[in-house]
Design a protein around this motif. Structure first.
Motif, mmCIF file in Angstrom:
data_model
loop_
_atom_site.group_PDB
_atom_site.id
_atom_site.type_symbol
_atom_site.label_atom_id
_atom_site.label_comp_id
_atom_site.label_asym_id
_atom_site.label_seq_id
_atom_site.Cartn_x
_atom_site.Cartn_y
_atom_site.Cartn_z
ATOM 1 N N ASN A 1 0.747 3.970 -8.565
ATOM 2 C CA ASN A 1 0.948 5.375 -8.221
ATOM 3 C C ASN A 1 0.896 6.227 -9.485
ATOM 4 O O ASN A 1 1.753 6.096 -10.372
ATOM 5 C CB ASN A 1 2.319 5.558 -7.555
ATOM 6 C CG ASN A 1 2.528 4.647 -6.358
ATOM 7 O OD1 ASN A 1 2.162 4.967 -5.242
ATOM 8 N ND2 ASN A 1 3.146 3.493 -6.592
ATOM 9 N N GLY B 1 -4.155 -5.027 -3.565
ATOM 10 C CA GLY B 1 -3.161 -3.966 -3.665
ATOM 11 C C GLY B 1 -3.741 -2.623 -3.320
ATOM 12 O O GLY B 1 -4.638 -2.514 -2.480
ATOM 13 N N ASN B 2 -3.260 -1.593 -4.009
ATOM 14 C CA ASN B 2 -3.589 -0.229 -3.634
ATOM 15 C C ASN B 2 -3.471 0.659 -4.864
ATOM 16 O O ASN B 2 -2.644 0.407 -5.748
ATOM 17 C CB ASN B 2 -2.612 0.223 -2.534
ATOM 18 C CG ASN B 2 -2.807 1.664 -2.117
ATOM 19 O OD1 ASN B 2 -1.884 2.464 -2.206
ATOM 20 N ND2 ASN B 2 -3.986 2.018 -1.669
ATOM 21 N N GLU C 1 0.843 -1.192 0.000
ATOM 22 C CA GLU C 1 0.000 0.000 0.000
ATOM 23 C C GLU C 1 0.877 1.240 0.000
ATOM 24 O O GLU C 1 2.091 1.174 0.207
ATOM 25 C CB GLU C 1 -0.943 0.018 1.209
ATOM 26 C CG GLU C 1 -2.118 -0.934 1.084
ATOM 27 C CD GLU C 1 -3.237 -0.582 2.045
ATOM 28 O OE1 GLU C 1 -2.969 0.119 3.040
ATOM 29 O OE2 GLU C 1 -4.379 -1.014 1.805
ATOM 30 N N SER C 2 0.227 2.385 -0.182
ATOM 31 C CA SER C 2 0.945 3.661 -0.251
ATOM 32 C C SER C 2 0.621 4.537 0.950
ATOM 33 O O SER C 2 -0.457 4.446 1.539
ATOM 34 C CB SER C 2 0.554 4.415 -1.534
ATOM 35 O OG SER C 2 -0.829 4.747 -1.494
ATOM 36 N N ASN D 1 5.763 3.481 -0.513
ATOM 37 C CA ASN D 1 4.965 2.269 -0.585
ATOM 38 C C ASN D 1 5.512 1.290 0.445
ATOM 39 O O ASN D 1 6.733 1.170 0.610
ATOM 40 C CB ASN D 1 5.022 1.653 -1.978
ATOM 41 C CG ASN D 1 4.399 2.523 -3.069
ATOM 42 O OD1 ASN D 1 4.475 2.188 -4.238
ATOM 43 N ND2 ASN D 1 3.787 3.647 -2.715
ATOM 44 N N CYS E 1 0.883 -1.716 -6.259
ATOM 45 C CA CYS E 1 0.616 -0.367 -5.758
ATOM 46 C C CYS E 1 0.756 0.565 -6.960
ATOM 47 O O CYS E 1 1.865 0.792 -7.449
ATOM 48 C CB CYS E 1 1.587 0.018 -4.642
ATOM 49 S SG CYS E 1 1.060 1.475 -3.724
ATOM 50 N N SER F 1 -2.935 4.761 -5.700
ATOM 51 C CA SER F 1 -2.633 6.090 -5.177
ATOM 52 C C SER F 1 -2.663 7.071 -6.337
ATOM 53 O O SER F 1 -1.803 7.027 -7.218
ATOM 54 C CB SER F 1 -1.260 6.113 -4.496
ATOM 55 O OG SER F 1 -0.946 7.426 -4.060
#
Length: 746
Positions: free
Chosen positions: A514, A548-549, A103-104, A192, A512, A551
């Motif tokens: 971004n 995941g994430n 994650e961020s 991250n 992640c 951002s």
């Protein structure tokens, strides 16, 4: 006066600060339609944080859904829990499972570097804990502005100290990550954080509140005013030229409290008295209550005034939005409450019953006898806005791709090649990162098998059978800028390859993603292409995405960061005592290159460092070649004395790192075009060594797997020597490699 539900229904025209909380006009109107009235101030607070970009994924959902199309089977046994849970869980055999997620915590780390990074680690650790697992290791992919920039000097030391300080206090080894520098991250560093945990299959826990009458218990740290709207709002806004649009206080972490929380929670699991559990992340109580209720029977009643506070002046809206750290929420059967509270008391962890599960299908929250929230929890947790944002391939993309590295001046003599090698090994992205990694404890708990600077981190899971897992994170923003579809696939391929070099079988992915502002059609095109590329590559390699994430809004003013999809790959190792190291340690070994080298220099470290150039197309990708190479590396365990992937910096960097690791030099012959051979960044390549007696067997193994193989030379001596055209003593090489970060950050 509180905006109670009754008052809200009777006063529909009361003006509310929805825009100040980050909501759009149509989103606010949608909330009114859902409720059939205007929201109370507390409901407005909940919807605003839960419908933020960070929590609701409203701009990315339409693209992320395609990851669910990837089969969940793996070479070992598949996923036990996947996308939608706190973290994905994988069967790794022998009754064990691992859970991992990345994650961020980008924007909070810009505002307050130490606490932003520290609480990023704390948050991802609690995600892993909430699945029923013991956290066993962390990793930290980082991105910064130029090394010589003043703001980099402001944020980097604090971020590194925060990552190390929190992880070290928890007793978790930091086994890998990255530190990358680029102009686009100036004013918007990327922090991250990844955590991996271990559990037995039967210990799996899920985030749901079921069973009417079951008690809702909040335990851990008290709730304060820190981080109100922090991660959820900061991560949903673009920074302007002078700083973030909103500057709420960043969360403050207490790793010693988190350590108690971990041990307490694991004992609660072992006692069998947890029916459901959720950690507190972004959006705090708003998130924990709505997500638990929505995933269970759909009903929960909470007495908000029972929540233990550090600050008695907090309004109910602030209590609901607070992102104070080190907090968990559990669902417990009434007969087990006393035992639950006793275990918490043993660990000196405060625990309070704040509500109960109901069968009403409503999340009802009272405060001092007045109902301040009465909502369908799904509308808060899952039914937020979903945007199909406009996306468009930017009109500058063609010109960027047409401006390749072919016309850039190249070193023409042996001396110029020598100077280029030294310049690259000393460059910020390729230099020794010990200034950073020495602040992390890499060996605590005694199960670390590999860590920095190895290609992947490796952890022993079972001390009797030596079962283990390997992890790597990778992502090249320059490649993704040139071609976001290929850039995401290249990130996956590199992490997949790095895991394989140690002898592991790659199993699954966490990512992640971004990117810049989703309100920019060019950024959304980059994001959509990266998701499409990642999905197709996962399908071809047979590795599912476990979660995941995303951002977004990573940009300063109109300047977005390089699109940076960071991909983490986890692999299983049958016996960690038989892993393959990343560097040779003895003279007289044969050196081979696995894979084909092509003239692929666009987007390379050479073009970036020597010419400040970005243009052209990234290296071509052959996923079948990557799969065959990984299979060869797994089959070669016990035969190979070292294996090191070729990526940033190409063969020159791999030879330099392999030589310096154990102070054993190497002499190689690379053919007529030494420049391309040394600095090309072609994919699906690994530098390997074997004893002289095993060279023939390696050639046979490569042929069996259809992997091209080239004999380069032999290890030994005290220099890096190439074809007699360059000869660099290891002492000189090491001096250049190690000096950069200490000199810049002293």
């Amino acid at each position: 006066m509180l905006d109670t539900v009754a008052v809200a229904a009777e006063d529909p025209d009361h003006e509310q600060p929805w825009a100040d909380l980050g909501l759009k006009a149509d989103e606010y109107q949608r909330i009114r339609e859902i409720l059939g009235r205007r929201p109370t101030s507390s409901e407005l607070a909940m919807y605003s944080v839960m419908w933020s970009e960070h929590c609701s994924y409203k701009s990315s959902k339409v693209h992320l859904r395609q990851f669910s199309e990837i089969p969940q089977e793996t070479p070992v046994g598949g996923m036990l829990a996947g996308i939608g849970e706190n973290a994905g869980v994988l069967d790794i055999g022998q009754g064990y499972a691992v859970t991992f997620k990345i994650e961020s915590h980008n924007h909070p780390s810009y505002v307050e570097p130490y606490q932003g990074a520290a609480t990023g680690v704390g948050g991802i650790v609690r995600d892993i804990l909430a699945m029923g697992a013991r956290p066993v290791a962390v990793m930290d992919p980082l991105r910064f502005g130029p090394l010589d920039a003043d703001d980099t000097h402001r944020v980097l030391p604090g971020i590194v100290a925060g990552v190390g300080g929190y992880g070290n206090c928890l007793g978790l080894p930091n086994i890998g990550g990255e530190a990358v520098f680029d102009e686009s991250y100036l004013g918007n560093p990327l922090v991250n954080a990844l955590c991996v945990g271990v559990l037995r299959h039967e210990d799996l826990h899920l985030a749901k509140a079921s069973g009417a009458g079951n008690q809702v218990i909040m335990y851990g740290a008290r709730t304060g005013g820190d981080g109100i709207g922090g991660a959820s709002i900061l991560a949903s806004e673009t920074f302007d030229e002078t700083g973030p649009v909103k500057r709420p206080s960043v969360q403050v972490g207490d790793p010693f409290m988190e350590k108690l929380l971990i041990e307490c929670t694991l004992e609660l699991f072992a006692a069998g008295i947890v029916a459901g559990i959720q950690d507190f992340g972004a959006a705090g109580i708003s998130c924990a209550t709505s997500e638990l209720a929505a995933a269970g029977d759909g009903g929960m009643h909470v007495e908000l005034d029972r929540v233990p506070l550090r600050d008695s002046t907090l309004a109910p809206e602030e209590i609901l939005m607070s992102e104070s750290q080190e907090r968990m929420m559990a669902v417990v059967e009434p007969d087990d409450v006393a035992a639950f509270l006793a275990i918490c008391a043993k660990w000196d962890v405060e625990a309070t019953v704040i509500g109960e599960v109901t069968d009403t299908g409503r999340l009802v929250i009272d405060f001092h006898g007045e109902t301040i929230v009465d909502v369908d929890p799904r509308t808060v947790a899952h039914d937020g806005p979903v945007y199909s944002r406009p996306l468009a391939r930017p009109d500058w993309q063609d010109d960027l791709q047409a401006d390749g590295a072919e016309t850039l001046a190249r070193p023409a003599t042996g001396e110029e090649l020598r100077e280029t090698v030294l310049r690259l090994v000393a460059s910020p992205n390729l230099c020794d990162k010990s200034w950073i990694t020495d602040q992390y404890d890499r060996y605590v708990r005694g199960n670390t098998v590999l860590s920095q600077p190895s290609d992947s981190g490796m952890i022993r899971i079972d001390e009797e059978t030596n079962l283990g897992v390997a992890l790597a994170t990778d992502g090249n923003g320059r490649y993704a800028k040139l071609d976001p579809f290929a850039g995401a696939q290249l990130a996956l391929a590199e992490a997949y390859r790095n895991v394989a070099t140690g002898g592991a079988r790659p199993l699954a992915v966490s990512d992640c993603l971004n990117f810049g502002s989703p309100e920019d059609p060019a950024v959304m095109w980059q994001f959509a292409e990266a998701c499409r590329g990642l999905k197709e590559a996962c399908l071809e390699l047979g590795v599912p995405v476990t979660g995941g994430n995303v951002s977004l809004y990573n940009q300063t003013g109109e300047t977005a960061i390089l699109p940076t999809p960071v991909v983490a790959v986890l692999g299983v190792v049958d016996d960690v005592t038989r892993r393959t190291p990343s560097a040779w340690s003895a003279p007289g070994e044969r050196v081979f290159l696995l894979g084909d080298t092509r003239e692929e220099l666009s987007g390379s470290e050479w073009a970036h460092v020597v010419h400040g150039h970005l243009g052209g197309l990234p290296p071509t990708l052959d996923l079948e070649a990557e799969r065959s190479l990984a299979q060869l590396l797994h089959a070669g365990v016990g035969l190979l004395t070292s294996a090191h992937d070729l990526s940033d910096g190409g063969l020159a960097q791999a030879l330099a790192e392999g030589s310096m690791r154990h102070s054993v030099g190497v002499s190689v012959s690379v053919g007529d075009d030494a420049f391309v051979a040394l600095f090309s960044e072609s994919t699906a390549r690994v530098l390997v060594t074997v004893t002289d007696g095993d060279a023939e067997r390696l050639v046979e193994l490569a042929q069996e797997h259809g992997v091209p193989i080239t004999s380069l030379g032999v290890t030994g001596g005290d220099a890096l020597s190439v074809d007699g055209v360059l000869d660099i003593p290891l002492d000189e090489l090491r001096a250049a490699w190690t000096a950069t970060l200490p000199a810049a950050l002293a």
